[in-house]
Design a protein around this motif. Structure first.
Motif, PDB file in Angstrom:
ATOM      1  N   TYR A  85      23.299  92.949  53.020  1.00 62.46           N
ATOM      2  CA  TYR A  85      23.764  91.830  54.229  1.00 62.46           C
ATOM      3  C   TYR A  85      23.239  90.402  53.743  1.00 62.46           C
ATOM      4  CZ  TYR A  85      24.982  95.594  57.480  1.00 62.46           C
ATOM      5  OH  TYR A  85      25.467  96.677  58.072  1.00 62.46           O
ATOM      6  N   ASP A  86      22.626  90.340  52.642  1.00 59.71           N
ATOM      7  CA  ASP A  86      22.240  88.878  52.093  1.00 59.71           C
ATOM      8  C   ASP A  86      23.369  88.306  51.352  1.00 59.71           C
ATOM      9  OD1 ASP A  86      19.743  89.235  53.530  1.00 59.71           O
ATOM     10  OD2 ASP A  86      18.841  90.040  51.858  1.00 59.71           O
ATOM     11  N   LEU A  87      23.438  87.163  51.568  1.00 56.84           N
ATOM     12  CA  LEU A  87      24.445  86.252  50.713  1.00 56.84           C
ATOM     13  C   LEU A  87      23.890  86.123  49.415  1.00 56.84           C
ATOM     14  CD1 LEU A  87      27.086  84.829  51.043  1.00 56.84           C
ATOM     15  CD2 LEU A  87      26.004  82.887  51.470  1.00 56.84           C
ATOM     16  N   GLU A  88      24.697  86.402  48.364  1.00 55.76           N
ATOM     17  CA  GLU A  88      24.178  86.058  47.087  1.00 55.76           C
ATOM     18  C   GLU A  88      24.368  84.847  46.625  1.00 55.76           C
ATOM     19  OE1 GLU A  88      25.880  89.313  44.243  1.00 55.76           O
ATOM     20  OE2 GLU A  88      25.554  90.900  45.759  1.00 55.76           O
ATOM     21  N   GLU A  89      23.775  84.338  45.742  1.00 57.62           N
ATOM     22  CA  GLU A  89      24.041  82.966  45.301  1.00 57.62           C
ATOM     23  C   GLU A  89      25.224  82.724  44.001  1.00 57.62           C
ATOM     24  OE1 GLU A  89      22.357  80.059  45.777  1.00 57.62           O
ATOM     25  OE2 GLU A  89      21.565  81.193  47.427  1.00 57.62           O
ATOM     26  N   VAL A  90      25.814  81.802  44.391  1.00 56.14           N
ATOM     27  CA  VAL A  90      27.000  81.463  43.414  1.00 56.14           C
ATOM     28  C   VAL A  90      26.367  81.068  42.141  1.00 56.14           C
ATOM     29  CG1 VAL A  90      29.266  80.410  43.342  1.00 56.14           C
ATOM     30  CG2 VAL A  90      28.337  81.239  45.282  1.00 56.14           C
ATOM     31  N   HIS A  91      26.642  81.527  41.046  1.00 54.45           N
ATOM     32  CA  HIS A  91      26.402  81.117  39.761  1.00 54.45           C
ATOM     33  C   HIS A  91      27.464  79.671  39.335  1.00 54.45           C
ATOM     34  CE1 HIS A  91      23.279  84.224  39.793  1.00 54.45           C
ATOM     35  NE2 HIS A  91      24.560  84.874  40.085  1.00 54.45           N
ATOM     36  N   LEU A 106      29.969  88.100  48.132  1.00 56.10           N
ATOM     37  CA  LEU A 106      29.890  88.369  49.872  1.00 56.10           C
ATOM     38  C   LEU A 106      28.911  89.985  49.930  1.00 56.10           C
ATOM     39  CD1 LEU A 106      33.588  88.190  51.031  1.00 56.10           C
ATOM     40  CD2 LEU A 106      31.513  86.579  51.488  1.00 56.10           C
ATOM     41  N   PRO A 107      28.424  89.771  51.158  1.00 57.01           N
ATOM     42  CA  PRO A 107      27.489  91.249  51.450  1.00 57.01           C
ATOM     43  C   PRO A 107      28.615  92.361  51.598  1.00 57.01           C
ATOM     44  CG  PRO A 107      26.960  89.254  52.912  1.00 57.01           C
ATOM     45  CD  PRO A 107      28.096  88.819  52.085  1.00 57.01           C
ATOM     46  N   GLU A 108      28.303  93.557  51.233  1.00 59.73           N
ATOM     47  CA  GLU A 108      28.907  94.770  50.918  1.00 59.73           C
ATOM     48  C   GLU A 108      29.870  94.912  52.053  1.00 59.73           C
ATOM     49  OE1 GLU A 108      28.722  99.369  49.935  1.00 59.73           O
ATOM     50  OE2 GLU A 108      26.708  98.155  50.272  1.00 59.73           O
ATOM     51  N   MET A 109      29.604  94.971  53.193  1.00 62.95           N
ATOM     52  CA  MET A 109      30.370  95.340  54.388  1.00 62.95           C
ATOM     53  C   MET A 109      31.395  94.310  54.725  1.00 62.95           C
ATOM     54  SD  MET A 109      29.542  98.204  55.427  1.00 62.95           S
ATOM     55  CE  MET A 109      30.032  98.419  56.964  1.00 62.95           C
ATOM     56  N   GLN A 110      30.959  92.870  54.623  1.00 68.03           N
ATOM     57  CA  GLN A 110      32.003  91.908  54.864  1.00 68.03           C
ATOM     58  C   GLN A 110      33.057  91.868  53.594  1.00 68.03           C
ATOM     59  OE1 GLN A 110      29.640  88.354  54.935  1.00 68.03           O
ATOM     60  NE2 GLN A 110      28.522  88.941  56.765  1.00 68.03           N
ATOM     61  N   ARG A 111      32.766  92.047  52.431  1.00 60.20           N
ATOM     62  CA  ARG A 111      33.500  92.093  51.291  1.00 60.20           C
ATOM     63  C   ARG A 111      34.482  93.564  51.433  1.00 60.20           C
ATOM     64  NH1 ARG A 111      29.945  92.656  47.091  1.00 60.20           N
ATOM     65  NH2 ARG A 111      29.958  95.108  47.480  1.00 60.20           N
TER      66      ARG A 111
END
Length: 164
Positions: A85-91, A106-111
């Protein structure tokens, strides 16, 4: 349901099924092919039975999703609930037109909800059925996913524009 009907359903949805398997496998082609093959075997061997032919695509996507989850578990690639559920950083190396990598942030469920609704033309209710969550929860993931996707794309565009 007889074998020829199942064959027809699988052939009719094969392209979408492959793309969904690829998305469930973090865009790893070989793993997606293995998952899809295992899902087809489950279906053809009668381990998964279709009860309502009008929901064939939803049924097929559910089987693929859970087969992919099983494969991730076997490989030791389990993501903890809090991580999903955490937003990953954009590289910085992500390009604003590299939507595959942006969506991976995106977090898995949102994706998963976003991909099913936008990419596979499913309804939020169908997505909820596949993910085995309530329609309200799916709608929340959909809305939050759209907002985060917009933020990510904007962030990547700003980074590209200002060279950060």
């Amino acid at each position: 349901m007889n074998r020829s009907q199942l064959d027809h359903i699988l052939k009719a949805h094969h392209r979408d099924a492959y793309l969904w398997a690829r998305q469930c496998c973090s865009f790893e082609d070989e793993l997606a092919k293995d998952v899809l093959q295992q899902a087809y075997l489950k279906i053809l061997e009668g381990q998964a039975k279709l009860k309502d032919a009008s929901k064939a695509k939803t049924w097929l996507f559910s089987i693929i999703r859970y087969t992919a989850i099983d494969e991730h578990r076997k490989a030791g690639k389990v993501v903890s609930l809090s991580d999903s559920y955490d937003l990953e950083e954009v590289h910085e190396e992500v390009d604003a037109t590299d939507y595959e990598r942006i969506i991976k942030c995106l977090p898995e469920m949102q994706r998963e909800v976003i991909l099913m609704v936008f990419y596979h033309q499913m309804t939020i209710a169908q997505s909820a059925e596949i993910l085995q969550i309530s329609v309200g929860t799916a709608r929340t993931h959909y809305d939050r996913g759209k907002k985060k996707l917009r933020e990510l794309i904007t962030k990547v565009q700003i980074q590209k524009e200002y060279g950060k």
